[in-house]
Write a protein that holds these residues in place. Structure first.
Motif, PDB file in Angstrom:
ATOM      1  N   ASN A 186      18.276  -8.816 -29.282  1.00 32.32           N
ATOM      2  CA  ASN A 186      17.535  -8.300 -28.133  1.00 32.32           C
ATOM      3  C   ASN A 186      16.053  -8.132 -28.405  1.00 32.32           C
ATOM      4  N   THR A 187      15.594  -8.653 -29.564  1.00 28.12           N
ATOM      5  CA  THR A 187      14.201  -8.470 -29.948  1.00 28.12           C
ATOM      6  C   THR A 187      13.398  -9.734 -29.668  1.00 28.12           C
ATOM      7  N   TYR A 188      12.309  -9.592 -28.903  1.00 30.11           N
ATOM      8  CA  TYR A 188      11.436 -10.713 -28.582  1.00 30.11           C
ATOM      9  C   TYR A 188      10.203 -10.690 -29.493  1.00 30.11           C
ATOM     10  N   LEU A 189       9.888 -11.822 -30.081  1.00 26.14           N
ATOM     11  CA  LEU A 189       8.727 -11.951 -30.960  1.00 26.14           C
ATOM     12  C   LEU A 189       7.793 -13.008 -30.369  1.00 26.14           C
ATOM     13  N   PRO A 190       6.750 -12.587 -29.648  1.00 24.33           N
ATOM     14  CA  PRO A 190       5.855 -13.541 -28.992  1.00 24.33           C
ATOM     15  C   PRO A 190       4.859 -14.160 -29.960  1.00 24.33           C
ATOM     16  N   GLU A 191       4.345 -15.328 -29.580  1.00 24.49           N
ATOM     17  CA  GLU A 191       3.254 -16.020 -30.276  1.00 24.49           C
ATOM     18  C   GLU A 191       3.581 -16.294 -31.752  1.00 24.49           C
ATOM     19  N   MET A 192       4.808 -16.691 -32.003  1.00 25.55           N
ATOM     20  CA  MET A 192       5.203 -17.082 -33.351  1.00 25.55           C
ATOM     21  C   MET A 192       4.906 -18.577 -33.543  1.00 25.55           C
ATOM     22  N   VAL A 193       4.610 -18.966 -34.771  1.00 24.53           N
ATOM     23  CA  VAL A 193       4.358 -20.376 -35.059  1.00 24.53           C
ATOM     24  C   VAL A 193       5.683 -21.125 -35.063  1.00 24.53           C
ATOM     25  N   TYR A 194       5.742 -22.224 -34.301  1.00 23.33           N
ATOM     26  CA  TYR A 194       6.988 -22.960 -34.098  1.00 23.33           C
ATOM     27  C   TYR A 194       6.744 -24.454 -34.244  1.00 23.33           C
ATOM     28  N   GLY A 195       7.635 -25.122 -34.946  1.00 23.49           N
ATOM     29  CA  GLY A 195       7.586 -26.566 -35.074  1.00 23.49           C
ATOM     30  C   GLY A 195       8.522 -27.219 -34.078  1.00 23.49           C
ATOM     31  N   CYS A 196       7.945 -27.855 -33.064  1.00 28.24           N
ATOM     32  CA  CYS A 196       8.725 -28.595 -32.059  1.00 28.24           C
ATOM     33  C   CYS A 196       8.942 -29.999 -32.625  1.00 28.24           C
ATOM     34  N   SER A 197      10.116 -30.218 -33.199  1.00 31.94           N
ATOM     35  CA  SER A 197      10.371 -31.434 -33.977  1.00 31.94           C
ATOM     36  C   SER A 197      11.056 -32.490 -33.118  1.00 31.94           C
ATOM     37  N   ASN A 198      10.346 -33.588 -32.845  1.00 38.70           N
ATOM     38  CA  ASN A 198      10.906 -34.637 -31.986  1.00 38.70           C
ATOM     39  C   ASN A 198      11.035 -35.986 -32.674  1.00 38.70           C
ATOM     40  N   ASN A 199      10.847 -35.999 -33.999  1.00 34.65           N
ATOM     41  CA  ASN A 199      10.999 -37.241 -34.758  1.00 34.65           C
ATOM     42  C   ASN A 199      11.621 -36.885 -36.108  1.00 34.65           C
ATOM     43  N   ASN A 200      12.939 -37.028 -36.185  1.00 38.31           N
ATOM     44  CA  ASN A 200      13.669 -36.586 -37.369  1.00 38.31           C
ATOM     45  C   ASN A 200      14.671 -37.655 -37.795  1.00 38.31           C
ATOM     46  N   ASP A 201      14.859 -37.742 -39.087  1.00 38.48           N
ATOM     47  CA  ASP A 201      15.885 -38.650 -39.587  1.00 38.48           C
ATOM     48  C   ASP A 201      16.287 -38.196 -40.978  1.00 38.48           C
ATOM     49  N   GLY A 202      17.485 -38.544 -41.367  1.00 33.88           N
ATOM     50  CA  GLY A 202      17.953 -38.196 -42.697  1.00 33.88           C
ATOM     51  C   GLY A 202      19.318 -37.562 -42.660  1.00 33.88           C
ATOM     52  N   LEU A 203      19.611 -36.759 -43.669  1.00 35.32           N
ATOM     53  CA  LEU A 203      20.946 -36.221 -43.864  1.00 35.32           C
ATOM     54  C   LEU A 203      21.072 -34.834 -43.259  1.00 35.32           C
ATOM     55  N   PHE A 204      20.906 -34.759 -41.934  1.00 34.19           N
ATOM     56  CA  PHE A 204      21.015 -33.488 -41.228  1.00 34.19           C
ATOM     57  C   PHE A 204      22.396 -33.373 -40.593  1.00 34.19           C
ATOM     58  N   LYS A 205      22.914 -32.147 -40.527  1.00 33.76           N
ATOM     59  CA  LYS A 205      24.184 -31.886 -39.860  1.00 33.76           C
ATOM     60  C   LYS A 205      23.967 -31.734 -38.355  1.00 33.76           C
ATOM     61  N   LYS A 206      24.899 -32.287 -37.557  1.00 30.83           N
ATOM     62  CA  LYS A 206      24.745 -32.258 -36.104  1.00 30.83           C
ATOM     63  C   LYS A 206      24.864 -30.847 -35.531  1.00 30.83           C
ATOM     64  N   THR A 207      25.481 -29.921 -36.287  1.00 31.08           N
ATOM     65  CA  THR A 207      25.612 -28.541 -35.804  1.00 31.08           C
ATOM     66  C   THR A 207      24.445 -27.665 -36.221  1.00 31.08           C
TER      67      THR A 207
END
Length: 430
Positions: A186-207
């Motif tokens: 229930n805690t909101y933390l405004p103006e945090m630094v965030y990486g909007c990642s739209n180009n990814n590849d490799g050994l990542f899990k789908k979950t």
């Protein structure tokens, strides 16, 4: 569970803290849970994840990678950046819930987002910044962008800040740096630094949607907190074999960083990388003390460290514990001399194993950190059961450092006070 319901946009003299749960990737509540995997297979995956994680950490340290074995025999999808504990975090306004890996060795919070240039398959809905009223791109000339250092990919000062993260297993995450509102419970933390990642590849899990970085870098979750939240956090990691046992993380004023029964040692901060170092002075087995001496100092991008200062770092993403070759084999030799049973050939890449029997007695191991912080480890912190064997959950590496994995940390409340620069351990608190 969280004890605060607020958006941190107003001035307040009251110190704020909040608490939430972590989920082990192999527990019943995890989105990664696989009921078809037996205990032996889980241990095999633990070993592989630790090996892959070690490769990734050594790439960050710019060290040669001569320790890890080929990671292909059991699961080719094991990912080097993976951690064992997942954290639920919501991004944006309105908030979009994501399961992401907790990583105290990372300096950014990122998840996959739309529109994807290239994204790995993800079972959770991807975050769409176009539908968030609080999403604000960061410009290349902003301090928050420049703090990324070598990971920046900027065209000119007036353009939006782009980042490029490449991991040790050649997985990568490219995207745009922005400020955004995070929601933890229930805690909101405004103006945090965030990486909007739209180009990814490799050994990542789908979950797994991404990474929640809680390292000491300037753009991590802990570093970007509102001034009313102290730069402290603590966690207590529980054993995944207990089924639905939950781990806990406390941030800010709720963090337990000292108590009557806790032990504390100085926190050594070096940049880069943004790890949390402490100093291991010696290891004891019963009454035999093995001092950590004669370690040659090595250079980390301009920083030198070695015994007796800053020679070990704590990592939630590594399962096993790693010691320098000389230290490990001295420890192993003493253990063999003290244990009445004879070691047997390992059925895995673990080094020291014994037959699992009811009467088996394993010596007590104590890690002695600086300022008299003596951490007594239970058998479950040092031994892994595997295919009828009991194996030491510690492995050697050929570099002059120590990595304290999450098995060693289990069932201790571990507190990080970045303001007073100390780490505390409170045994059996979970």
């Amino acid at each position: 569970m969280l004890q605060l319901s607020t958006a941190l946009g107003t001035k307040s003299s009251k110190l704020i803290g909040f608490s939430t749960h972590l989920v082990h990737r192999d527990s019943f509540e995890s989105p990664l849970y696989d009921s078809s995997i037996n205990q032996s297979e889980l241990v095999e995956r633990v070993i592989l994840r630790s090996s892959s994680r070690l490769s990734y950490l050594k790439s960050l340290l710019q060290l040669p990678n001569n320790d890890t074995e080929e990671i292909s025999s059991i699961d080719s999808r094991i990912e080097g950046i993976s951690g064992d504990y997942l954290m639920e975090i919501s991004i944006g306004t309105p908030p979009v819930m994501q399961w992401a890996v907790l990583d105290i060795a990372s300096d950014i919070v990122w998840t996959q987002c739309l529109k994807c240039v290239q994204c790995y398959k993800q079972t959770q809905p991807k975050f769409n910044p176009m539908k968030s009223s609080s999403y604000q791109p960061i410009r290349c000339d902003a301090k928050k962008c420049k703090q990324l250092g070598e990971f920046i990919n900027c065209i000119d000062p007036s353009s939006n800040c782009k980042y490029q993260l490449v991991y040790g297993d050649e997985s990568y995450s490219f995207g745009e740096l922005a400020t955004e509102t995070f929601k933890l419970g229930n805690t909101y933390l405004p103006e945090m630094v965030y990486g909007c990642s739209n180009n990814n590849d490799g050994l990542f899990k789908k979950t797994n949607a991404g990474i929640v970085g809680l390292g000491n870098g300037p753009n991590s979750l802990i570093s970007r907190l509102h001034r009313s939240i102290p730069r402290k956090f603590s966690y207590c990691l529980t054993d995944a074999s207990k089924g639905n046992a939950k781990s806990k993380i406390d941030i800010g004023a709720n963090a337990i960083v000292s108590s009557r029964d806790s032990i504390s040692t100085p926190l050594v901060l070096m940049k880069p990388p943004d790890f949390y170092y402490i100093t291991l002075k010696a290891i004891s087995i019963q009454n035999m003390r093995l001092p950590i001496t004669g370690v040659t100092k090595i250079s980390l991008k301009g920083n030198k460290f070695g015994a007796p200062k800053g020679n070990a770092f704590i990592d939630t993403g590594t399962t096993l514990t790693y010691l320098h070759d000389d230290i490990y084999y001295e420890l192993e030799e003493e253990l063999i001399s003290m244990i009445q049973d004879s070691p047997i050939p390992s059925q895995s890449s673990l080094k020291l194993c014994y037959k699992n029997s009811k009467n088996f007695q394993f010596p007590t191991i104590i890690f002695h950190f600086s300022r008299g912080a003596n951490l007594t480890l239970q058998m479950k912190n040092t031994i892994v059961p595997y295919r009828g064997q009991l194996c030491l959950a510690i492995l050697p590496i050929d570099e002059n450092l120590v990595i304290l994995g999450n098995i060693l940390q289990m069932n201790h409340m571990i507190g990080f006070d970045l303001e007073r620069r100390k780490v505390s351990f409170l045994p059996n608190y979970c």
